[in-house]
Each structure stands twice: as structure tokens, then as C-alpha cells.
Design an enzyme around this catalytic site. Structure first.
Site, PDB file in Angstrom:
ATOM      1  N   GLY A  53      -9.169 -28.703  65.986  1.00  0.00           N
ATOM      2  CA  GLY A  53      -8.154 -28.067  65.517  1.00  0.00           C
ATOM      3  C   GLY A  53      -6.967 -29.530  64.536  1.00  0.00           C
ATOM      4  O   GLY A  53      -6.617 -30.184  65.760  1.00  0.00           O
ATOM      5  N   GLY A  55      -3.065 -28.889  64.449  1.00  0.00           N
ATOM      6  CA  GLY A  55      -1.525 -28.985  65.898  1.00  0.00           C
ATOM      7  C   GLY A  55      -1.340 -30.391  66.312  1.00  0.00           C
ATOM      8  O   GLY A  55      -0.833 -30.023  67.279  1.00  0.00           O
ATOM      9  N   HIS A  56      -2.292 -31.574  66.062  1.00  0.00           N
ATOM     10  CA  HIS A  56      -2.907 -32.678  67.072  1.00  0.00           C
ATOM     11  C   HIS A  56      -2.192 -32.885  66.317  1.00  0.00           C
ATOM     12  O   HIS A  56      -2.105 -34.622  67.243  1.00  0.00           O
ATOM     13  CB  HIS A  56      -4.039 -32.153  68.059  1.00  0.00           C
ATOM     14  CG  HIS A  56      -4.288 -31.113  69.030  1.00  0.00           C
ATOM     15  ND1 HIS A  56      -3.431 -30.721  69.418  1.00  0.00           N
ATOM     16  CD2 HIS A  56      -5.691 -30.875  68.276  1.00  0.00           C
ATOM     17  CE1 HIS A  56      -4.685 -29.976  70.550  1.00  0.00           C
ATOM     18  NE2 HIS A  56      -5.175 -29.397  69.293  1.00  0.00           N
ATOM     19  N   ASP A 109     -15.066 -26.794  71.232  1.00  0.00           N
ATOM     20  CA  ASP A 109     -15.472 -28.651  70.572  1.00  0.00           C
ATOM     21  C   ASP A 109     -16.987 -29.107  70.741  1.00  0.00           C
ATOM     22  O   ASP A 109     -18.180 -29.358  69.689  1.00  0.00           O
ATOM     23  CB  ASP A 109     -14.492 -29.575  70.394  1.00  0.00           C
ATOM     24  CG  ASP A 109     -12.970 -29.390  69.907  1.00  0.00           C
ATOM     25  OD1 ASP A 109     -13.120 -28.666  69.759  1.00  0.00           O
ATOM     26  OD2 ASP A 109     -12.138 -30.299  70.308  1.00  0.00           O
ATOM     27  N   HIS A 217      -3.643 -27.465  73.654  1.00  0.00           N
ATOM     28  CA  HIS A 217      -3.726 -25.932  72.980  1.00  0.00           C
ATOM     29  C   HIS A 217      -2.277 -25.383  73.326  1.00  0.00           C
ATOM     30  O   HIS A 217      -3.122 -23.726  72.789  1.00  0.00           O
ATOM     31  CB  HIS A 217      -5.072 -25.474  73.135  1.00  0.00           C
ATOM     32  CG  HIS A 217      -5.909 -26.496  72.555  1.00  0.00           C
ATOM     33  ND1 HIS A 217      -6.458 -27.193  72.705  1.00  0.00           N
ATOM     34  CD2 HIS A 217      -6.470 -26.779  71.629  1.00  0.00           C
ATOM     35  CE1 HIS A 217      -7.493 -28.115  72.587  1.00  0.00           C
ATOM     36  NE2 HIS A 217      -7.543 -27.484  71.581  1.00  0.00           N
TER      37      HIS A 217
END
Length: 330
Positions: A53, A55-56, A109, A217
Site C-alpha cells: 500500500g 503510505g510507506h 498482501d 499501517h
């Protein structure tokens, strides 16, 4: 909530486009922008592919290039890329020697990467390594085992260097699975994550509190504790890690202090100093180091400590040249 964005719905697409345009010497979009691949693929080399995702950042797109990943795909914020995105990355990056997928140990994932393997398997030789370095998940006894967090960077760097040297798909998988037993991470946060779509933080802390054992997360950890001096915080992280990993005589160690998105470099280096002192006082020589913001959780003010116990050959793979947007050395 104030963020540099136009709309929450378009934030990821615009950010990824900006990344590709900023690093166009290293990366290009795949068809329909479903993945990002290194600009210059090498025929006959096993393709290393990952994703997750948004945001990382800079993980994983910032690790695409010589000596690391051949392709990566980005999902919505904190959401796995779709099987179609993963298949696009496989079809783009496979030059004949097969593909190794590096997957963080999260249910979404795993499900989507496994589905992609099933859907593309008849046309490609594909295998998978699941990264699971986070101590916190094993302590809680919840979910699908240890999460994959900052240690993913180390796995991708070593596998990427080994692939550049011509290692086969089976050999790369064996190397990755062996690394998993010798890499451990743990994180701490001083605030939760502000998610653009909801405009809310994932958890709230009082002025004198910190969250120990957080995930990437925005997940809360196992304990909300009184805020303390850095050496006490880092000592707790390092002690927990040391208690969970077997350190043999002659061990060579890599120490990685990672910012989670909202922690300035000065604080990360201060934390590294405490972590290195802790390990060396206990007879764990730190021979390689990495400090910086590489595996993030949007704007979380926090950090993680990762300890990797490596062989001489793995140290050489770490030292091997790398040219990506986030990591670069000769």
C-alpha cells in the site's frame, strides 16, 4: 487536517506520478501505470518484485533500480496492490529467468500476491519470499504471524544484489528464507497516523504517553507506556529484540534505525547512538549501519530498530553497488 494534497482520492496517483517524473533516469511506468519498473532491465536475470500500500514511501518504489527491485506496485493507502497490478509487474520484469516476489506478511498482501502467482503461473516461473521481522505480532499471538516491516528493506537489498550476481530463483528463495530467521524489528510511536480519507488519527496518545510495538499501517502496539528519555525507550526496543534472536559467537550485525515518517534525522541519529551502545555493550559488534526514513507510516512520529545478523557473504551483498531513488552507493 492539513496536508499537501489536492484531494484524498487523487493523492496516491499524483504522488506516484511525481515520483516517476523525479526519478525518470531510474524508473518508468509499466502499461496503464499498474506498476513501476527499473528503466533498464537485464535479460536472463531473476526479476525481483515487491509492492504494498501507499503510505510507506520510499518503500517499495524507492527501492526499484540496480541492485534491488526490478518492479514494484502501489495500492491505495495501507492497501495491498491488486492481483492485476502484480501480474503487470511480473509480465514487465520477467526477462526469462523467472520472478521472485518479496511479500510483507500481511493477510491482504499474501492473498493478492498468491492470487497473482496462480493467475500468471502458467506463463512465468514464479516463487515468493514472505518477510516477517516484526517482534510485536508474535508477542500478541494474533494474525498470521510476524508482520513484515523495516527488515523488508534489508531482504530486498541482499536479494537484489544476489540477483545481479546471477543467483538462480531457487537460490534466491533459499537466501531470503534464511534471512527471515535472523532479522528482527520493533517500533515505537509518539502519535498515531492521520489517514487522508478519514481525516482521523488511528490512535490518540496523551501528552505524557507513547505506544510501544506499533505497526506500519498505523496499528497500535501492545502497551501504552509513560513517555521516557530516549535511552530508556531504545533500550527497551533493543532488549526485546536481543531476547528474540540467537546471537552466536563471531556474529556480524547490521543495525538499522528507521523513521516512521514524522521523526527528524537528529532524533534518529540520537536513537541510533543509544541502540549501537546497547548492542556493543552486550557483545554484538555492529559492522554495518543504516539510519533514515525508509519504511514509513505516513506522518507517524516514531521509529523502529532492526537488527540483522549476517554472514560474511551477506555483508558483501549489503556492500554491493545499488542505484535506486532511496538507496545509492557505489
Amino acid at each position: 487536517m492539513k496536508k499537501f494534497m489536492n484531494t484524498a482520492d487523487t493523492m496516491v496517483a499524483e504522488s506516484v506520478e511525481g515520483f516517476v517524473r523525479a526519478h525518470e533516469a531510474l524508473v518508468v511506468f509499466g502499461p496503464e501505470r499498474r506498476c513501476i519498473r527499473r528503466r533498464h532491465l537485464i535479460a536472463g536475470k531473476v526479476a525481483l518484485i515487491s509492492g504494498g500500500g501507499a503510505g510507506h514511501e520510499p518503500m517499495h518504489i524507492g527501492f526499484v533500480g540496480h541492485g534491488m527491485l526490478d518492479a514494484a506496485c502501489v495500492g491505495h493507502i495501507f492497501t495491498s496492490p491488486t492481483p492485476s497490478q502484480i501480474i503487470a509487474a511480473i509480465e514487465e520484469a520477467d526477462t526469462g529467468a523467472g520472478c521472485l516476489l518479496v511479500v510483507k506478511n500481511y493477510d491482504g498482501d499474501l492473498m493478492n500476491f498468491e492470487m497473482a502467482i496462480e493467475m500468471a503461473g502458467d506463463r512465468h516461473n514464479i516463487d515468493m519470499v514472505v518477510v516477517s521481522d516484526d517482534i510485536e505480532t508474535s508477542r500478541s499471538g494474533e494474525g498470521n504471524g510476524r508482520r513484515g516491516v523495516a527488515g523488508t528493506l534489508i531482504v530486498e537489498k541482499l536479494l537484489g544484489a544476489a540477483a545481479e550476481r546471477g543467483m538462480s530463483l531457487a537460490e534466491l528463495k533459499q537466501l531470503g528464507e534464511g534471512l527471515n530467521t535472523r532479522i528482527r524489528s520493533m517500533g515505537v510511536a509518539l502519535n498515531g497516523v492521520t489517514v487522508p480519507q478519514t481525516e482521523r488519527t488511528t490512535f490518540s496518545l496523551g501528552a505524557g504517553e507513547m505506544e510501544m510495538g506499533v505497526g506500519i499501517h498505523g496499528e497500535p502496539g501492545h502497551a501504552r507506556q509513560p513517555f521516557a528519555a530516549s535511552d530508556a525507550i531504545i533500550g527497551h526496543l533493543c532488549e526485546t529484540i536481543a531476547g528474540d534472536i540467537a546471537v552466536a559467537p563471531g556474529t556480524r550485525a547490521l543495525l538499522f534505525v528507521n523513521g516512521l515518517g514524522g521523526t527528524p534525522p537528529a532524533e534518529l541519529y540520537l536513537a541510533y547512538n543509544g541502540a549501537r551502545r546497547f548492542n556493543e555493550e552486550r557483545g554484538i559488534p555492529i559492522e554495518r549501519s543504516l539510519v533514515g526514513t525508509y519504511v514509513t507510516s505516513l506522518d507517524m512520529q516514531g521509529l523502529s530498530v532492526t537488527l540483522a545478523l549476517l554472514s560474511d557473504e551477506e555483508i558483501a551483498l549489503w556492500d554491493a553497488p545499488v542505484a535506486t531513488a532511496a538507496l545509492h552507493w557505489p
